[in-house]
Write a protein that holds these residues in place. Sequence first.
Motif, PDB file in Angstrom:
ATOM      1  N   TYR A  14       0.855  -1.172   0.100  1.00 35.82           N
ATOM      2  CA  TYR A  14      -0.166   0.048   0.197  1.00 35.82           C
ATOM      3  C   TYR A  14       0.978   1.246   0.128  1.00 35.82           C
ATOM      4  O   TYR A  14       1.881   1.898   0.390  1.00 35.82           O
ATOM      5  N   THR A  15      -0.054   2.405  -1.003  1.00 30.50           N
ATOM      6  CA  THR A  15       0.855   3.068  -0.888  1.00 30.50           C
ATOM      7  C   THR A  15       0.127   4.806  -0.093  1.00 30.50           C
ATOM      8  O   THR A  15      -1.000   4.360  -0.275  1.00 30.50           O
ATOM      9  N   LYS A  16       0.737   5.037   0.880  1.00 33.22           N
ATOM     10  CA  LYS A  16       0.153   6.692   1.207  1.00 33.22           C
ATOM     11  C   LYS A  16      -0.022   7.660   0.289  1.00 33.22           C
ATOM     12  O   LYS A  16       0.760   7.685  -0.420  1.00 33.22           O
ATOM     13  N   ARG A  17      -1.183   7.917  -0.036  1.00 33.07           N
ATOM     14  CA  ARG A  17      -1.343   9.487  -0.504  1.00 33.07           C
ATOM     15  C   ARG A  17      -1.894  10.561   0.564  1.00 33.07           C
ATOM     16  O   ARG A  17      -3.082   9.908   1.338  1.00 33.07           O
ATOM     17  N   TYR A  18      -1.510  11.759   0.301  1.00 28.60           N
ATOM     18  CA  TYR A  18      -1.740  12.727   0.968  1.00 28.60           C
ATOM     19  C   TYR A  18      -2.034  14.269  -0.286  1.00 28.60           C
ATOM     20  O   TYR A  18      -1.729  14.096  -0.893  1.00 28.60           O
ATOM     21  N   SER A  19      -3.098  14.156   0.521  1.00 32.35           N
ATOM     22  CA  SER A  19      -3.821  15.728   0.026  1.00 32.35           C
ATOM     23  C   SER A  19      -2.469  17.330   0.030  1.00 32.35           C
ATOM     24  O   SER A  19      -1.943  16.956   0.738  1.00 32.35           O
ATOM     25  N   GLU A  20      -3.444  17.532  -0.760  1.00 36.12           N
ATOM     26  CA  GLU A  20      -2.998  18.905  -1.609  1.00 36.12           C
ATOM     27  C   GLU A  20      -2.336  19.819  -0.599  1.00 36.12           C
ATOM     28  O   GLU A  20      -1.554  20.383   0.081  1.00 36.12           O
ATOM     29  N   GLU A  21      -3.937  19.772   0.410  1.00 33.86           N
ATOM     30  CA  GLU A  21      -4.010  20.531   1.669  1.00 33.86           C
ATOM     31  C   GLU A  21      -2.644  20.634   2.686  1.00 33.86           C
ATOM     32  O   GLU A  21      -2.528  20.958   3.242  1.00 33.86           O
ATOM     33  N   TYR A  22      -3.339  18.968   2.880  1.00 31.16           N
ATOM     34  CA  TYR A  22      -1.958  18.546   3.849  1.00 31.16           C
ATOM     35  C   TYR A  22      -0.565  18.391   3.892  1.00 31.16           C
ATOM     36  O   TYR A  22       0.022  19.598   4.667  1.00 31.16           O
ATOM     37  N   LYS A  23      -0.075  18.552   2.503  1.00 28.49           N
ATOM     38  CA  LYS A  23       1.506  18.722   2.584  1.00 28.49           C
ATOM     39  C   LYS A  23       1.762  20.277   2.364  1.00 28.49           C
ATOM     40  O   LYS A  23       2.131  20.602   3.274  1.00 28.49           O
ATOM     41  N   ARG A  24      -0.032  20.814   2.057  1.00 33.61           N
ATOM     42  CA  ARG A  24       1.017  22.343   2.099  1.00 33.61           C
ATOM     43  C   ARG A  24       0.901  23.053   4.094  1.00 33.61           C
ATOM     44  O   ARG A  24       1.950  24.161   3.909  1.00 33.61           O
ATOM     45  N   ASP A  25      -0.530  22.414   4.124  1.00 33.75           N
ATOM     46  CA  ASP A  25      -0.366  22.559   5.744  1.00 33.75           C
ATOM     47  C   ASP A  25       1.087  22.196   7.168  1.00 33.75           C
ATOM     48  O   ASP A  25       1.239  22.315   7.327  1.00 33.75           O
ATOM     49  N   ALA A  26       1.644  20.199   5.932  1.00 40.72           N
ATOM     50  CA  ALA A  26       3.400  20.441   6.940  1.00 40.72           C
ATOM     51  C   ALA A  26       4.093  20.919   6.649  1.00 40.72           C
ATOM     52  O   ALA A  26       4.513  21.459   6.970  1.00 40.72           O
ATOM     53  N   ILE A  27       4.093  21.504   4.765  1.00 43.12           N
ATOM     54  CA  ILE A  27       5.558  22.733   4.545  1.00 43.12           C
ATOM     55  C   ILE A  27       5.074  24.206   5.269  1.00 43.12           C
ATOM     56  O   ILE A  27       6.599  24.257   5.947  1.00 43.12           O
ATOM     57  N   GLU A  28       4.060  24.009   5.362  1.00 43.03           N
ATOM     58  CA  GLU A  28       4.120  25.318   6.376  1.00 43.03           C
ATOM     59  C   GLU A  28       4.689  25.001   8.056  1.00 43.03           C
ATOM     60  O   GLU A  28       5.403  26.249   8.588  1.00 43.03           O
ATOM     61  N   LEU A  29       4.015  24.127   8.908  1.00 46.60           N
ATOM     62  CA  LEU A  29       4.919  23.405   9.978  1.00 46.60           C
ATOM     63  C   LEU A  29       6.274  23.404   9.826  1.00 46.60           C
ATOM     64  O   LEU A  29       6.415  24.127  10.879  1.00 46.60           O
ATOM     65  N   VAL A  30       6.804  23.141   8.649  1.00 44.15           N
ATOM     66  CA  VAL A  30       8.311  23.076   8.670  1.00 44.15           C
ATOM     67  C   VAL A  30       9.023  24.843   8.786  1.00 44.15           C
ATOM     68  O   VAL A  30       9.755  24.870   9.061  1.00 44.15           O
ATOM     69  N   ARG A  31       8.599  25.957   7.709  1.00 44.92           N
ATOM     70  CA  ARG A  31       8.777  26.566   7.402  1.00 44.92           C
ATOM     71  C   ARG A  31       8.133  27.724   9.463  1.00 44.92           C
ATOM     72  O   ARG A  31       8.927  28.637   8.804  1.00 44.92           O
ATOM     73  N   SER A  32       7.595  27.690   9.398  1.00 49.96           N
ATOM     74  CA  SER A  32       6.556  28.271  10.468  1.00 49.96           C
ATOM     75  C   SER A  32       7.778  27.848  12.002  1.00 49.96           C
ATOM     76  O   SER A  32       7.721  29.017  12.784  1.00 49.96           O
ATOM     77  N   SER A  33       7.461  27.056  12.240  1.00 51.64           N
ATOM     78  CA  SER A  33       7.797  26.152  13.422  1.00 51.64           C
ATOM     79  C   SER A  33       9.419  26.594  13.671  1.00 51.64           C
ATOM     80  O   SER A  33       9.893  26.153  15.602  1.00 51.64           O
ATOM     81  N   GLY A  34      10.925  26.500  12.829  1.00 52.78           N
ATOM     82  CA  GLY A  34      11.636  26.471  13.875  1.00 52.78           C
ATOM     83  C   GLY A  34      12.888  25.266  13.806  1.00 52.78           C
ATOM     84  O   GLY A  34      13.880  24.905  13.982  1.00 52.78           O
ATOM     85  N   ARG A  35      11.530  23.848  13.299  1.00 51.79           N
ATOM     86  CA  ARG A  35      12.075  22.291  13.814  1.00 51.79           C
ATOM     87  C   ARG A  35      12.694  22.062  12.350  1.00 51.79           C
ATOM     88  O   ARG A  35      12.213  22.389  11.186  1.00 51.79           O
ATOM     89  N   THR A  36      13.121  20.685  12.647  1.00 52.06           N
ATOM     90  CA  THR A  36      14.206  20.634  11.195  1.00 52.06           C
ATOM     91  C   THR A  36      12.830  19.636  11.021  1.00 52.06           C
ATOM     92  O   THR A  36      12.025  19.626  10.930  1.00 52.06           O
ATOM     93  N   VAL A  37      13.073  19.250   9.591  1.00 53.69           N
ATOM     94  CA  VAL A  37      12.147  18.723   8.753  1.00 53.69           C
ATOM     95  C   VAL A  37      11.720  17.193   9.376  1.00 53.69           C
ATOM     96  O   VAL A  37      10.789  16.519   9.361  1.00 53.69           O
ATOM     97  N   THR A  38      12.715  15.898  10.084  1.00 52.19           N
ATOM     98  CA  THR A  38      12.760  14.985  10.442  1.00 52.19           C
ATOM     99  C   THR A  38      12.099  15.060  11.763  1.00 52.19           C
ATOM    100  O   THR A  38      11.122  14.577  12.193  1.00 52.19           O
ATOM    101  N   GLU A  39      11.400  16.756  12.142  1.00 49.26           N
ATOM    102  CA  GLU A  39      11.374  16.612  13.709  1.00 49.26           C
ATOM    103  C   GLU A  39       9.513  16.427  13.395  1.00 49.26           C
ATOM    104  O   GLU A  39       8.693  16.004  13.750  1.00 49.26           O
ATOM    105  N   VAL A  40       9.104  17.727  11.939  1.00 52.86           N
ATOM    106  CA  VAL A  40       7.986  17.654  11.896  1.00 52.86           C
ATOM    107  C   VAL A  40       7.220  16.304  11.328  1.00 52.86           C
ATOM    108  O   VAL A  40       6.445  16.235  11.739  1.00 52.86           O
ATOM    109  N   ALA A  41       8.459  15.998  10.569  1.00 53.59           N
ATOM    110  CA  ALA A  41       8.069  14.263  10.453  1.00 53.59           C
ATOM    111  C   ALA A  41       7.076  13.808  11.345  1.00 53.59           C
ATOM    112  O   ALA A  41       6.569  12.441  10.953  1.00 53.59           O
ATOM    113  N   ARG A  42       8.283  13.326  12.021  1.00 55.69           N
ATOM    114  CA  ARG A  42       8.337  11.909  12.680  1.00 55.69           C
ATOM    115  C   ARG A  42       6.684  12.897  13.370  1.00 55.69           C
ATOM    116  O   ARG A  42       5.535  11.667  14.376  1.00 55.69           O
TER     117      ARG A  42
END
Length: 77
Positions: A14-42
């Motif tokens: 099975y392959t997970k597919r994420y909505s464009e809205e979810y991806k945008r929110d995740a990207i914004e969280l990385v940009r605004s939080s000052g945390r690493t991509v790895t931390e946000v992904a976890r």
Amino acid sequence: MRAQRKQCQVGSKYTKRYSEEYKRDAIELVRSSGRTVTEVARELGVSSESLRGWVKKARAAQDTGSGPGSVRAGRAA
């Protein structure tokens, strides 16, 4: 943030597919939080490679002016 994903069967995996809205929110969280991509992904439960790719793609789109909400210079509206 709740994952909005679809599971598509590819062979027996099975392959997970994420909505464009979810991806945008995740990207914004990385940009605004000052945390690493790895931390946000976890925190979100997505792979760091996927999130890193989304961020890289968004950055490239922003640099070329092809991202959502971008306005290209020299074009009349």
